[in-house]
Write an enzyme that holds these catalytic residues in place. Sequence first.
Site, mmCIF file in Angstrom:
data_model
loop_
_atom_site.group_PDB
_atom_site.id
_atom_site.type_symbol
_atom_site.label_atom_id
_atom_site.label_comp_id
_atom_site.label_asym_id
_atom_site.label_seq_id
_atom_site.Cartn_x
_atom_site.Cartn_y
_atom_site.Cartn_z
ATOM 1 C CG ASN A 97 -1.686 1.224 1.455
ATOM 2 O OD1 ASN A 97 -1.779 2.061 0.558
ATOM 3 N ND2 ASN A 97 -2.268 1.365 2.641
ATOM 4 C CD1 TRP A 98 3.349 0.898 -2.891
ATOM 5 C CD2 TRP A 98 3.515 2.100 -4.783
ATOM 6 N NE1 TRP A 98 4.012 0.134 -3.819
ATOM 7 C CE2 TRP A 98 4.127 0.846 -4.984
ATOM 8 C CE3 TRP A 98 3.485 3.016 -5.829
ATOM 9 C CZ2 TRP A 98 4.717 0.493 -6.205
ATOM 10 C CZ3 TRP A 98 4.065 2.667 -7.048
ATOM 11 C CH2 TRP A 98 4.680 1.415 -7.228
ATOM 12 C CG HIS A 127 -5.794 1.745 5.025
ATOM 13 N ND1 HIS A 127 -5.361 2.783 5.814
ATOM 14 C CD2 HIS A 127 -4.781 0.848 4.991
ATOM 15 C CE1 HIS A 127 -4.125 2.517 6.222
ATOM 16 N NE2 HIS A 127 -3.753 1.350 5.733
ATOM 17 C CD GLU A 153 -3.020 5.462 6.632
ATOM 18 O OE1 GLU A 153 -2.923 5.476 5.397
ATOM 19 O OE2 GLU A 153 -2.189 4.881 7.363
ATOM 20 N N GLY A 178 2.349 2.321 10.680
ATOM 21 C CA GLY A 178 3.263 3.446 10.509
ATOM 22 C C GLY A 178 3.954 3.873 11.796
ATOM 23 N N GLY A 207 2.860 -1.097 4.272
ATOM 24 C CA GLY A 207 2.878 0.319 3.917
ATOM 25 C C GLY A 207 4.299 0.786 3.651
ATOM 26 N N GLY A 208 4.914 1.362 4.683
ATOM 27 C CA GLY A 208 6.244 1.969 4.539
ATOM 28 C C GLY A 208 7.264 1.088 3.849
HETATM 29 P P1 PGA Z 1 2.840 0.317 7.624
HETATM 30 O O1 PGA Z 1 1.378 0.503 6.972
HETATM 31 O O2 PGA Z 1 3.396 -0.961 7.055
HETATM 32 O O3 PGA Z 1 3.608 1.524 7.200
HETATM 33 O O4 PGA Z 1 2.655 0.226 9.097
HETATM 34 C C1 PGA Z 1 0.509 -0.578 6.780
HETATM 35 C C2 PGA Z 1 -0.781 -0.106 6.158
HETATM 36 O O5 PGA Z 1 -1.267 0.973 6.528
HETATM 37 O O6 PGA Z 1 -1.365 -0.766 5.277
#
Ligand code: PGA
Length: 257
Positions: A9-10, A96, A98, A174, A235-236
């Site tokens: 997930n960019w 998600h 967010e 994150g 993510g990261g």
């Molecule tokens: P992260 O994000 O690996 O940066 O913790 C995961 C995500 O939000 O899908």
Amino acid sequence: MRRLMIAGNWKMNTDLAAGTALAAGLGEAISGKELTVDVLVCPPFPYLQAVKQAVGNSGIVVGGQNCYFEESGAFTGEVSVGMLQDVGCDWVLLGHSERRHVLKECNGVINKKTKAAIAKGLGAVLCVGELLEEREAGNTEAVLDEQMEGGLEGVSAEQMEQVVIAYEPVWAIGTGKTASPEQAEQAHAHLRKWLASRYTQELADSIRILYGGSVKPSNALELLGQANVDGALVGGASLSVENFGPIIEAGLELSKS
Ligand code: PGA
């Protein structure tokens, strides 16, 4: 055995040059290998088409990070399921954390989006996960149940073939704080139990449940090795070949064992 999925997930990262270079680099990193796991990348909307081209015939599939539930019309700023498919997407991330917490999406909207995606044959990765205060108050399972019930309302057993669940504890996203393999396994086992009671044990055993939240090369193998963890939503660490490559490798290794 469930086929593992390693998804990147960019988020709102990269630019056109960096995104296409990352996609091409991932394609090169796995070239010549037997792809025994699903590899998905979800770039920002404007780069979908270029990323789809850059992954070429590497076997990597592409997905959107969100979509809207209407097909077309006066919905300024929104992107439909058909539009995602038009530029080569096979998947979309929905719910998600967010989207839930920053953009204030509720279960009802997430449910409409999930149903719109699967009605058109787009795979849906439905994300669920509790906040830190919900975990500390002992409400993790109740929160997961509510998000599963809300997100999957009216989704038939047959349609579930197009659904992947992603467990992402919000406190681990994150933050560098990963759920321990035991915490992840416990939540995944609970989600599978929920699927068995809502549908059937057979269906529950066939659905992939990914873990997300600070997955990195150093913890991927252990997390992915848990009985009920069927992949990772990253993510990261999905933003560089150096980090995402070894996570894919971990999946490949486990898929052969
Ligand atoms: P992260 O994000 O690996 O940066 O913790 C995961 C995500 O939000 O899908």
